[in-house]
Motif scaffolding. Structure first.
Motif, PDB file in Angstrom:
ATOM      1  N   ILE A  67      33.530  42.468  25.329  1.00 19.66           N
ATOM      2  CA  ILE A  67      32.765  41.211  25.239  1.00 19.66           C
ATOM      3  C   ILE A  67      31.792  41.145  26.421  1.00 19.66           C
ATOM      4  N   SER A 100      29.519  39.292  28.866  1.00 25.62           N
ATOM      5  CA  SER A 100      29.405  37.905  29.336  1.00 25.62           C
ATOM      6  C   SER A 100      28.443  37.849  30.514  1.00 25.62           C
ATOM      7  N   VAL A 140      29.190  33.552  27.038  1.00 25.03           N
ATOM      8  CA  VAL A 140      28.809  34.597  26.082  1.00 25.03           C
ATOM      9  C   VAL A 140      27.627  33.993  25.340  1.00 25.03           C
ATOM     10  N   THR A 186      32.963  29.107  23.159  1.00 26.04           N
ATOM     11  CA  THR A 186      33.420  30.180  22.282  1.00 26.04           C
ATOM     12  C   THR A 186      34.758  30.672  22.804  1.00 26.04           C
ATOM     13  N   GLU A 198      35.011  35.869  19.263  1.00 20.74           N
ATOM     14  CA  GLU A 198      34.072  36.967  19.540  1.00 20.74           C
ATOM     15  C   GLU A 198      34.582  38.295  18.981  1.00 20.74           C
TER      16      GLU A 198
END
Ligand code: BTN
Length: 237
Positions: free
Chosen positions: A86, A88, A98, A143, A148
């Protein structure tokens, strides 16, 4: 490292303060499944449904080191998210985003009982929660890792990874500037025109750097350099 695992608490930061009063050792960790009075920075609440990761780490820390310690927590979270695939970014001081949605935050508090000084670093990660678990007004702004990744997240494994990352990125005496350099590389607030709400008023200008203590240096329109210790970047100008 002693880890206190709890189900429902008011706030892991408050539990940590109780443990300090009882003589907690450095690197004592409190982790909860749910918080009913989760707290965010600047008196805000931190909505803490089941599924998220709510953790507080206590350490002996002088008050003047807390901003850098706090920034290092943001770096640590972002590194763990990297490991999960992920991407970020950090918004000063340590909101983890994000895209334009927040996925994690850090609330650092200091406690002094001279000659003892404590740093209490509270970290909330929207890990295994769903966007629908948040109040309607927040859903467009948050989120979760689960969202994600499109799969469940193992919060125990996440806690292990986070504690490892916090140790790897900890600004021990002498490495603070190296940690700040790591932070600069990940911080989206730098080189932006910003409007920051602080307890002393609004600061408008261009975020140009961090000072050695971790404060944000803003060049205001009058070309004055202001060093901002705390606040929220409410928008890019
Ligand atoms: C923020 O972004 O405003 C900071 C959020 C910090 C939330 C964490 S969750 C664990 C710890 N306990 C709290 O009550 N707050 C922090």
């Amino acid at each position: 490292m002693k880890i206190f695992r709890m189900d429902t608490v008011n706030s892991t930061n408050e539990v940590a303060k109780d443990l300090i009063a009882e003589g907690a050792e450095p690197w004592t960790v409190v982790v909860a499944v749910k918080q009913v009075e989760g707290r965010g920075r600047l008196g805000r609440r931190w909505v803490s449904p089941r599924g998220g990761l709510y953790v507080t780490i206590v350490n002996h820390e002088a008050l003047e080191r807390l901003p850098v310690v706090s920034l290092s927590a943001g770096i640590s979270i972002a590194a763990v998210l990297d490991g999960e695939g992920i991407t970020s970014s950090l918004h000063w001081p340590n909101d983890v985003f994000v895209g334009d949605r927040k996925i994690a935050g850090v609330l650092t508090e200091g406690l002094t009982d001279p000659p003892r000084y404590w740093g209490i670093v509270g970290i909330g990660v929207n890990s295994n929660s769903r966007r629908d678990d948040f109040p309607k007004e927040l859903r467009g702004h948050v989120t979760t890792m689960r969202h994600e990744l499109g799969r469940e997240v193992d919060n125990d494994a996440l806690l292990d990874a986070l504690l490892g990352s916090l140790r790897d990125n900890y600004p021990s005496q002498g490495v603070e500037q190296e940690v700040l350099e790591r932070y600069r590389r990940r911080c989206e607030t730098l080189d932006q025109d910003v409007v920051i709400e602080t307890s002393k008023g609004v600061v408008r200008g261009r975020a140009v750097d961090l000072n050695p203590a971790g404060f944000l240096i803003v060049e205001t329109e009058g070309e004055e350099r202001v060093e901002v210790a705390e606040g929220t970047v409410v928008r890019r100008a």
